[in-house]
Design a protein around this motif. Structure first.
Motif, PDB file in Angstrom:
ATOM      1  N   ALA A   1      42.431  93.399 -38.198  1.00  9.10           N
ATOM      2  CA  ALA A   1      41.488  94.145 -38.929  1.00  9.10           C
ATOM      3  C   ALA A   1      40.530  94.984 -38.012  1.00  9.10           C
ATOM      4  N   ASP A   2      39.877  96.059 -38.305  1.00 13.07           N
ATOM      5  CA  ASP A   2      38.975  96.803 -37.586  1.00 13.07           C
ATOM      6  C   ASP A   2      37.617  95.897 -37.750  1.00 13.07           C
ATOM      7  N   LEU A   3      36.535  96.318 -36.785  1.00  9.73           N
ATOM      8  CA  LEU A   3      35.486  95.687 -36.492  1.00  9.73           C
ATOM      9  C   LEU A   3      34.399  95.944 -38.319  1.00  9.73           C
ATOM     10  N   ILE A   4      34.428  96.870 -38.670  1.00 10.07           N
ATOM     11  CA  ILE A   4      33.764  97.031 -39.856  1.00 10.07           C
ATOM     12  C   ILE A   4      34.363  96.251 -40.984  1.00 10.07           C
ATOM     13  N   THR A   5      35.691  96.526 -41.175  1.00 11.27           N
ATOM     14  CA  THR A   5      36.515  95.540 -42.203  1.00 11.27           C
ATOM     15  C   THR A   5      35.947  94.111 -42.130  1.00 11.27           C
ATOM     16  N   ALA A   6      36.213  93.474 -40.629  1.00  8.90           N
ATOM     17  CA  ALA A   6      36.215  92.241 -40.562  1.00  8.90           C
ATOM     18  C   ALA A   6      34.778  91.691 -40.798  1.00  8.90           C
ATOM     19  N   VAL A   7      33.533  92.505 -40.395  1.00 14.50           N
ATOM     20  CA  VAL A   7      32.224  92.022 -40.772  1.00 14.50           C
ATOM     21  C   VAL A   7      32.016  92.220 -42.245  1.00 14.50           C
ATOM     22  N   LEU A   8      32.480  93.202 -42.854  1.00 10.41           N
ATOM     23  CA  LEU A   8      32.244  93.419 -44.581  1.00 10.41           C
ATOM     24  C   LEU A   8      32.926  92.427 -45.375  1.00 10.41           C
ATOM     25  N   GLU A   9      34.330  91.835 -44.845  1.00 12.19           N
ATOM     26  CA  GLU A   9      35.001  90.998 -45.538  1.00 12.19           C
ATOM     27  C   GLU A   9      34.945  89.828 -45.150  1.00 12.19           C
ATOM     28  N   LYS A  10      34.257  89.364 -43.982  1.00 16.57           N
ATOM     29  CA  LYS A  10      33.707  88.323 -43.270  1.00 16.57           C
ATOM     30  C   LYS A  10      35.098  87.544 -42.848  1.00 16.57           C
ATOM     31  N   TYR A  11      36.196  88.335 -42.143  1.00 16.22           N
ATOM     32  CA  TYR A  11      37.199  87.798 -41.659  1.00 16.22           C
ATOM     33  C   TYR A  11      36.735  86.827 -40.448  1.00 16.22           C
ATOM     34  N   PRO A  12      37.507  85.603 -40.200  1.00 17.37           N
ATOM     35  CA  PRO A  12      37.481  84.940 -39.213  1.00 17.37           C
ATOM     36  C   PRO A  12      38.032  85.635 -37.918  1.00 17.37           C
ATOM     37  N   VAL A  13      36.971  85.953 -37.039  1.00 15.79           N
ATOM     38  CA  VAL A  13      37.503  86.591 -35.869  1.00 15.79           C
ATOM     39  C   VAL A  13      37.481  85.681 -34.730  1.00 15.79           C
ATOM     40  N   GLN A  14      38.760  85.195 -34.545  1.00 13.59           N
ATOM     41  CA  GLN A  14      38.920  84.040 -33.364  1.00 13.59           C
ATOM     42  C   GLN A  14      39.777  84.559 -32.217  1.00 13.59           C
ATOM     43  N   PRO A  15      39.099  85.254 -31.089  1.00 14.32           N
ATOM     44  CA  PRO A  15      39.663  85.490 -29.968  1.00 14.32           C
ATOM     45  C   PRO A  15      40.519  84.365 -29.295  1.00 14.32           C
ATOM     46  N   ARG A  16      41.572  84.632 -28.608  1.00 14.61           N
ATOM     47  CA  ARG A  16      42.486  83.766 -27.779  1.00 14.61           C
ATOM     48  C   ARG A  16      41.737  83.778 -26.295  1.00 14.61           C
TER      49      ARG A  16
ATOM     50  N   LYS B   1      32.171  91.447 -22.855  1.00 14.06           N
ATOM     51  CA  LYS B   1      32.926  90.565 -24.124  1.00 14.06           C
ATOM     52  C   LYS B   1      33.593  91.597 -24.979  1.00 14.06           C
ATOM     53  N   SER B   2      33.828  92.803 -24.405  1.00 20.13           N
ATOM     54  CA  SER B   2      34.856  93.828 -25.392  1.00 20.13           C
ATOM     55  C   SER B   2      36.243  93.329 -25.406  1.00 20.13           C
ATOM     56  N   CYS B   3      36.883  92.484 -24.518  1.00 17.26           N
ATOM     57  CA  CYS B   3      38.082  91.790 -24.621  1.00 17.26           C
ATOM     58  C   CYS B   3      38.182  90.609 -25.685  1.00 17.26           C
ATOM     59  N   GLU B   4      36.979  90.095 -25.791  1.00 11.84           N
ATOM     60  CA  GLU B   4      36.732  88.877 -26.933  1.00 11.84           C
ATOM     61  C   GLU B   4      36.993  89.522 -28.238  1.00 11.84           C
ATOM     62  N   ILE B   5      36.280  90.558 -28.246  1.00  7.42           N
ATOM     63  CA  ILE B   5      36.111  91.143 -29.583  1.00  7.42           C
ATOM     64  C   ILE B   5      37.508  91.902 -30.078  1.00  7.42           C
ATOM     65  N   ALA B   6      38.187  92.777 -29.105  1.00  7.80           N
ATOM     66  CA  ALA B   6      39.388  93.237 -29.444  1.00  7.80           C
ATOM     67  C   ALA B   6      40.649  92.209 -29.480  1.00  7.80           C
ATOM     68  N   CYS B   7      40.519  91.063 -29.056  1.00  2.06           N
ATOM     69  CA  CYS B   7      41.416  90.129 -29.133  1.00  2.06           C
ATOM     70  C   CYS B   7      41.316  89.547 -30.546  1.00  2.06           C
ATOM     71  N   GLY B   8      40.063  89.073 -30.832  1.00  2.00           N
ATOM     72  CA  GLY B   8      39.740  88.619 -32.224  1.00  2.00           C
ATOM     73  C   GLY B   8      40.145  89.484 -33.354  1.00  2.00           C
ATOM     74  N   LEU B   9      39.684  90.785 -33.176  1.00  2.00           N
ATOM     75  CA  LEU B   9      40.242  91.959 -34.205  1.00  2.00           C
ATOM     76  C   LEU B   9      41.882  92.097 -34.426  1.00  2.00           C
ATOM     77  N   GLU B  10      42.515  92.061 -33.401  1.00  2.00           N
ATOM     78  CA  GLU B  10      43.810  92.291 -33.120  1.00  2.00           C
ATOM     79  C   GLU B  10      44.616  91.137 -33.964  1.00  2.00           C
ATOM     80  N   HIS B  11      43.896  89.926 -33.606  1.00  2.00           N
ATOM     81  CA  HIS B  11      44.609  88.679 -34.595  1.00  2.00           C
ATOM     82  C   HIS B  11      44.230  88.528 -35.826  1.00  2.00           C
ATOM     83  N   ALA B  12      43.158  89.124 -36.282  1.00  2.00           N
ATOM     84  CA  ALA B  12      42.553  89.131 -37.481  1.00  2.00           C
ATOM     85  C   ALA B  12      43.245  90.361 -38.382  1.00  2.00           C
TER      86      ALA B  12
END
Length: 186
Positions: A34-49, A21-32
């Motif tokens: 944000a990097d992973l740490i920021t997305a977790v800390l800021e509670k960004y909606p990470v929605q992979p395509r 699922k690395s591709c899912e995570i990368a996709c979600g972060l690209e569209h958010a």
């Protein structure tokens, strides 16, 4: 139409996919954006395509195949999904979440997700379609270097292909199988 480019799409080799699922995570972060740490800390909606599925012991990511005669574009009542420059594009501003595209996609690659927006003192939920956009770069070009899922795949199972290249590879594989079958018959 003469001169029209064929659609590029992302292809995943199921023999190489680990299902990590690395591709899912990368996709979600690209569209958010944000990097992973920021997305977790800021509670960004990470929605992979894209998303990884497993069936019959095979794992592979599923994402929009950029169909030449896209059924999703044909049924979209607002023309939020349309053919453009060799891909199936989505204008999320025009989407109102009717789910027609999701129902007709032969690959199950379009999802409709609710998104919460702040409007004054109210929180409004609106549904919007999500589909692979090939991570088009700033110049509007499609390249393997700009696709987050391709860059993130640890086994290089994912690649950007065009129809002509894929057809050639499939023909070569079938010819190889036939040659192997005839060689074992002797």
């Amino acid at each position: 139409m003469p001169g029209q480019k064929e659609n590029f799409f992302v292809y995943a080799d199921p023999d190489k996919c680990l299902g990590c699922k690395s591709c899912e995570i990368a996709c979600g972060l690209e569209h958010a954006k944000a990097d992973l740490i920021t997305a977790v800390l800021e509670k960004y909606p990470v929605q992979p395509r894209n998303y990884v599925v497993q069936a019959g012991g095979i794992k592979t990511p599923v994402q929009c195949r950029q169909c030449e005669d896209a059924p999703c574009a044909l049924v979209c009542p607002t023309e939020a999904i349309f053919q453009q420059d060799g891909m199936v594009a989505l204008d999320r501003r025009a989407c109102f979440g009717c789910k027609n595209c999701s129902m007709v996609c032969p690959f199950g690659a379009i999802r409709v997700k609710s998104e919460a927006k702040e409007s004054g003192d109210r929180r409004i939920k609106r549904a919007k379609a999500l589909k692979c956009d090939l991570c088009i770069d700033e110049s509007g070009e499609v390249s393997a270097d700009s696709c987050a899922c391709i860059q993130a795949c640890p086994t290089k199972a994912i690649s950007l292909v065009d129809s002509d290249v894929l057809r050639k590879k499939l023909m070569e594989a079938r010819v190889g199988e036939l040659a192997q079958a005839f060689a074992t018959d002797k």
